[in-house]
Motif scaffolding. Structure first.
Motif, PDB file in Angstrom:
ATOM      1  N   GLN A   1      -3.930   3.724  15.393  1.00 59.19           N
ATOM      2  CA  GLN A   1      -3.917   3.274  16.772  1.00 59.19           C
ATOM      3  C   GLN A   1      -2.726   2.341  17.036  1.00 59.19           C
ATOM      4  OE1 GLN A   1      -5.778   4.334  19.205  1.00 59.19           O
ATOM      5  NE2 GLN A   1      -4.707   2.964  20.631  1.00 59.19           N
ATOM      6  N   ILE A   2      -2.585   1.322  16.174  1.00 60.17           N
ATOM      7  CA  ILE A   2      -1.466   0.382  16.338  1.00 60.17           C
ATOM      8  C   ILE A   2      -0.131   1.136  16.201  1.00 60.17           C
ATOM      9  CG2 ILE A   2      -0.277  -1.644  15.376  1.00 60.17           C
ATOM     10  CD1 ILE A   2      -2.973  -2.733  14.484  1.00 60.17           C
ATOM     11  N   TYR A   3      -0.070   2.013  15.177  1.00 65.74           N
ATOM     12  CA  TYR A   3       1.190   2.725  14.921  1.00 65.74           C
ATOM     13  C   TYR A   3       1.658   3.457  16.176  1.00 65.74           C
ATOM     14  CZ  TYR A   3       4.825   5.402  12.595  1.00 65.74           C
ATOM     15  OH  TYR A   3       6.047   5.931  12.228  1.00 65.74           O
ATOM     16  N   SER A   4       0.721   4.084  16.863  1.00 67.09           N
ATOM     17  CA  SER A   4       1.099   4.902  18.024  1.00 67.09           C
ATOM     18  C   SER A   4       1.660   4.053  19.167  1.00 67.09           C
ATOM     19  CB  SER A   4      -0.107   5.717  18.508  1.00 67.09           C
ATOM     20  OG  SER A   4      -1.055   4.844  19.097  1.00 67.09           O
ATOM     21  N   THR A   5       1.373   2.748  19.140  1.00 70.69           N
ATOM     22  CA  THR A   5       1.879   1.877  20.224  1.00 70.69           C
ATOM     23  C   THR A   5       3.228   1.260  19.894  1.00 70.69           C
ATOM     24  OG1 THR A   5       0.908  -0.164  19.355  1.00 70.69           O
ATOM     25  CG2 THR A   5      -0.501   1.199  20.761  1.00 70.69           C
ATOM     26  N   LEU A   6       3.671   1.375  18.646  1.00 71.17           N
ATOM     27  CA  LEU A   6       4.915   0.718  18.234  1.00 71.17           C
ATOM     28  C   LEU A   6       6.136   1.500  18.712  1.00 71.17           C
ATOM     29  CD1 LEU A   6       3.963  -0.115  14.508  1.00 71.17           C
ATOM     30  CD2 LEU A   6       4.020  -1.731  16.430  1.00 71.17           C
TER      31      LEU A   6
ATOM     32  N   GLY B   1       2.545   9.058  11.827  1.00 70.53           N
ATOM     33  CA  GLY B   1       1.342   8.481  12.420  1.00 70.53           C
ATOM     34  C   GLY B   1       0.057   9.005  11.810  1.00 70.53           C
ATOM     35  N   GLU B   2       0.120  10.245  11.342  1.00 66.91           N
ATOM     36  CA  GLU B   2      -1.066  10.879  10.751  1.00 66.91           C
ATOM     37  C   GLU B   2      -1.337  10.404   9.331  1.00 66.91           C
ATOM     38  OE1 GLU B   2      -2.876  13.604  12.488  1.00 66.91           O
ATOM     39  OE2 GLU B   2      -1.803  12.517  14.073  1.00 66.91           O
ATOM     40  N   MET B   3      -0.333   9.732   8.730  1.00 69.83           N
ATOM     41  CA  MET B   3      -0.453   9.389   7.307  1.00 69.83           C
ATOM     42  C   MET B   3      -1.317   8.166   7.043  1.00 69.83           C
ATOM     43  SD  MET B   3       3.367  10.007   5.800  1.00 69.83           S
ATOM     44  CE  MET B   3       4.331  11.477   6.198  1.00 69.83           C
ATOM     45  N   PHE B   4      -1.513   7.328   8.057  1.00 63.89           N
ATOM     46  CA  PHE B   4      -2.269   6.094   7.826  1.00 63.89           C
ATOM     47  C   PHE B   4      -3.755   6.398   7.729  1.00 63.89           C
ATOM     48  CE2 PHE B   4       1.753   4.728   9.529  1.00 63.89           C
ATOM     49  CZ  PHE B   4       2.066   3.651   8.714  1.00 63.89           C
ATOM     50  N   GLU B   5      -4.395   5.757   6.748  1.00 64.95           N
ATOM     51  CA  GLU B   5      -5.803   6.073   6.465  1.00 64.95           C
ATOM     52  C   GLU B   5      -6.744   5.561   7.546  1.00 64.95           C
ATOM     53  OE1 GLU B   5      -7.398   5.227   2.678  1.00 64.95           O
ATOM     54  OE2 GLU B   5      -5.914   6.426   1.604  1.00 64.95           O
ATOM     55  N   GLN B   6      -6.500   4.302   7.968  1.00 65.39           N
ATOM     56  CA  GLN B   6      -7.452   3.715   8.904  1.00 65.39           C
ATOM     57  C   GLN B   6      -7.124   4.063  10.359  1.00 65.39           C
ATOM     58  OE1 GLN B   6      -7.654  -0.550   8.206  1.00 65.39           O
ATOM     59  NE2 GLN B   6      -7.349  -0.213   6.013  1.00 65.39           N
ATOM     60  N   GLU B   7      -8.191   4.288  11.107  1.00 64.10           N
ATOM     61  CA  GLU B   7      -8.052   4.626  12.519  1.00 64.10           C
ATOM     62  C   GLU B   7      -7.321   3.498  13.276  1.00 64.10           C
ATOM     63  OE1 GLU B   7      -8.471   7.269  14.268  1.00 64.10           O
ATOM     64  OE2 GLU B   7      -8.090   6.282  16.209  1.00 64.10           O
ATOM     65  N   THR B   8      -7.643   2.228  12.928  1.00 66.35           N
ATOM     66  CA  THR B   8      -6.985   1.103  13.626  1.00 66.35           C
ATOM     67  C   THR B   8      -5.479   1.103  13.351  1.00 66.35           C
ATOM     68  OG1 THR B   8      -7.568  -0.310  11.751  1.00 66.35           O
ATOM     69  CG2 THR B   8      -8.991  -0.434  13.695  1.00 66.35           C
TER      70      THR B   8
ATOM     71  N   GLY C   1       0.816  -1.210   0.000  1.00 67.90           N
ATOM     72  CA  GLY C   1       0.000   0.000   0.000  1.00 67.90           C
ATOM     73  C   GLY C   1       0.844   1.252   0.000  1.00 67.90           C
ATOM     74  N   PRO C   2       0.190   2.405  -0.061  1.00 73.14           N
ATOM     75  CA  PRO C   2       0.921   3.669  -0.228  1.00 73.14           C
ATOM     76  C   PRO C   2       1.702   4.118   1.013  1.00 73.14           C
ATOM     77  CG  PRO C   2      -1.435   4.083  -0.011  1.00 73.14           C
ATOM     78  CD  PRO C   2      -1.274   2.604  -0.076  1.00 73.14           C
ATOM     79  N   VAL C   3       1.193   3.790   2.199  1.00 76.20           N
ATOM     80  CA  VAL C   3       1.871   4.241   3.422  1.00 76.20           C
ATOM     81  C   VAL C   3       2.497   3.030   4.115  1.00 76.20           C
ATOM     82  CG1 VAL C   3       1.663   5.556   5.557  1.00 76.20           C
ATOM     83  CG2 VAL C   3       0.101   6.035   3.658  1.00 76.20           C
ATOM     84  N   VAL C   4       3.816   3.062   4.266  1.00 80.36           N
ATOM     85  CA  VAL C   4       4.538   1.938   4.848  1.00 80.36           C
ATOM     86  C   VAL C   4       5.303   2.431   6.069  1.00 80.36           C
ATOM     87  CG1 VAL C   4       6.386   0.252   4.456  1.00 80.36           C
ATOM     88  CG2 VAL C   4       4.775   0.785   2.610  1.00 80.36           C
ATOM     89  N   ILE C   5       5.228   1.683   7.166  1.00 80.26           N
ATOM     90  CA  ILE C   5       5.970   2.059   8.380  1.00 80.26           C
ATOM     91  C   ILE C   5       7.455   2.182   8.045  1.00 80.26           C
ATOM     92  CG2 ILE C   5       6.701   1.319  10.696  1.00 80.26           C
ATOM     93  CD1 ILE C   5       4.102  -0.126  11.043  1.00 80.26           C
ATOM     94  N   GLY C   6       8.048   3.323   8.314  1.00 74.43           N
ATOM     95  CA  GLY C   6       9.481   3.498   8.094  1.00 74.43           C
ATOM     96  C   GLY C   6       9.821   4.044   6.717  1.00 74.43           C
ATOM     97  N   ARG C   7       8.816   4.033   5.793  1.00 78.43           N
ATOM     98  CA  ARG C   7       9.087   4.566   4.449  1.00 78.43           C
ATOM     99  C   ARG C   7       8.451   5.944   4.277  1.00 78.43           C
ATOM    100  NH1 ARG C   7       6.928   1.906  -1.162  1.00 78.43           N
ATOM    101  NH2 ARG C   7       5.070   2.961  -0.348  1.00 78.43           N
ATOM    102  N   THR C   8       7.798   6.409   5.357  1.00 81.14           N
ATOM    103  CA  THR C   8       7.043   7.659   5.241  1.00 81.14           C
ATOM    104  C   THR C   8       7.922   8.853   4.904  1.00 81.14           C
ATOM    105  OG1 THR C   8       7.268   7.873   7.649  1.00 81.14           O
ATOM    106  CG2 THR C   8       5.188   6.964   6.815  1.00 81.14           C
TER     107      THR C   8
END
Lengths: 244, 244
Positions: B101-106, B91-98, A128-135
């Motif tokens: 949510q997960i991103y903020s805990t990593l 963290g703001e770039m991800f489309e889905q709220e879930t 997908g377009p948004v990847v953890i660490g590739r932002t």
């Protein structure tokens, strides 16, 4: 995260012999351009080095790679034609006549002689377009594919297989020839096979093209170009010693 | 080129145990973000993993890397501030709220806790404007620096050291902070140190973010998307088996 079942309880440590084996693969790995033998690579061995590649680090665990195995002599020949064209262009780019002379004598690929050619790619849209660490650095996925190449290269060395990375192509023409989809980048074109022998030193070093740089000149402390920090004399001494 | 003294006469082969050790480093390597212990890294060990990096393959043998070792708590804090800013944006770039949510805990970095931060760079001008093998792909030098990172990562694992690659920065701000010259690109920002333990699996897999892809789906034969070539059933079977 602190899931107990996900923690290495055994095998956390490497023995001295295991550690030495890892360094042996690192120091004896060569970029192989000639010396390929036609002997086929057993499927088990090929599967093992591909698994090694597949276990590389990848940004956001996106695993952006594919592995295109080429055994067809026809495809190899077409790729070799692309190489020849680009290599002729490359030879003309060097300013000095002596450089052009040396360049023309270098063997830079084993496309036709190696039993397996392998293209390691990067699918920029794998996760997908948004990847953890590739932002904040869109090249991170391509770097993941490069890590896969290096894992495969070291595993191959441990299996007695030579690997050569051929980069002298027009990338767009290569991509077209291999019919890669738009979002897939060819990262590395590798030639793989058993070899008559491995050289002790990189061939460009032996040919007098460039020498290995002294590591201690490449290490800085806390600030760029600060190469002799206080209390770091011992580290600098170790860095200046031969690695093996 | 066929200089006899440059040929590996000894140690060409790896024993089964040596081969297994190389795979052990590949499979047990993790991207470490937490679990760092403050214990200092002995100079001999640090020198060994830097030598491993320095013996990576490099395009045209240009060895484009430098290694900026950061121990200063002040520099680490400045880098951490850059991370925090970028991570908030990420963290703001991800489309889905879930996902948000997960991103903020990593936990995605160990900048302040790891005793050593290491910046691996690429000097685009290290060997002049024309470099063997870089003539048709100017990114090849950066790929060389990535290979150096992967060598260091595997060597570090064999030394019992955890390594984490932090990529969530505005690269230009990082470059400015570290005062890198124009022609020098920061390729990887690594956190290095001894760890309480290594996880068995990648943390993003354990967290349910993504699963490991089946390797047999990623391998094609001679043509893109040709995943079931004639006579390749045995290889496909091996690819579909667990690696370890």
């Amino acid at each position: 995260m602190e899931n107990q079942t996900n923690i290495h309880q055994h095998d956390h440590q490497f023995s001295d012999a295991e550690r030495q084996a890892v360094y042996k693969s690192i120091y004896s790995r060569r970029d192989v351009r000639g010396q390929f033998k036609p002997d086929p690579i057993p499927d088990e061995v090929l599967a093992r080095i591909l698994q090694a590649a597949h276990h590389a680090p990848s940004v956001g665990f996106m695993q952006p790679w594919n592995f295109l195995l080429i055994k067809s002599q026809q495809v190899k020949q077409q790729v070799h034609d692309l190489f020849k064209k680009a290599n002729h262009e490359a030879g003309e780019m060097f300013e000095q006549e002596t450089q052009r002379q040396i360049y023309s004598t270098l063997k830079l690929e084993g496309i036709l002689e190696s039993p397996i050619n392998l293209v390691v790619t990067c699918d920029r849209e794998r996760a997908g377009p948004v990847v953890i660490g590739r932002t904040h650095d869109m090249a991170m996925d391509v770097y993941s594919s490069v890590c896969a190449v290096q894992n495969l290269w070291l595993a191959a060395r441990a299996e007695g297989l030579g690997v050569g990375w051929v980069s002298i192509f027009d990338r767009l023409e290569l991509k077209k020839l291999l019919q890669l989809p738009t979002q897939v980048t060819p990262v590395a074109y590798l030639c793989i096979g058993y070899v008559e022998h491995f050289f002790v030193e990189p061939e460009l070093k032996t040919a007098g093209w460039l020498d290995r740089l002294p590591l201690q000149d490449l290490v800085f402390f806390d600030q760029w170009e600060n190469s002799h920090a206080e209390h770091e004399e011992k580290l600098v001494k170790y860095l200046s010693q031969a690695a093996y």
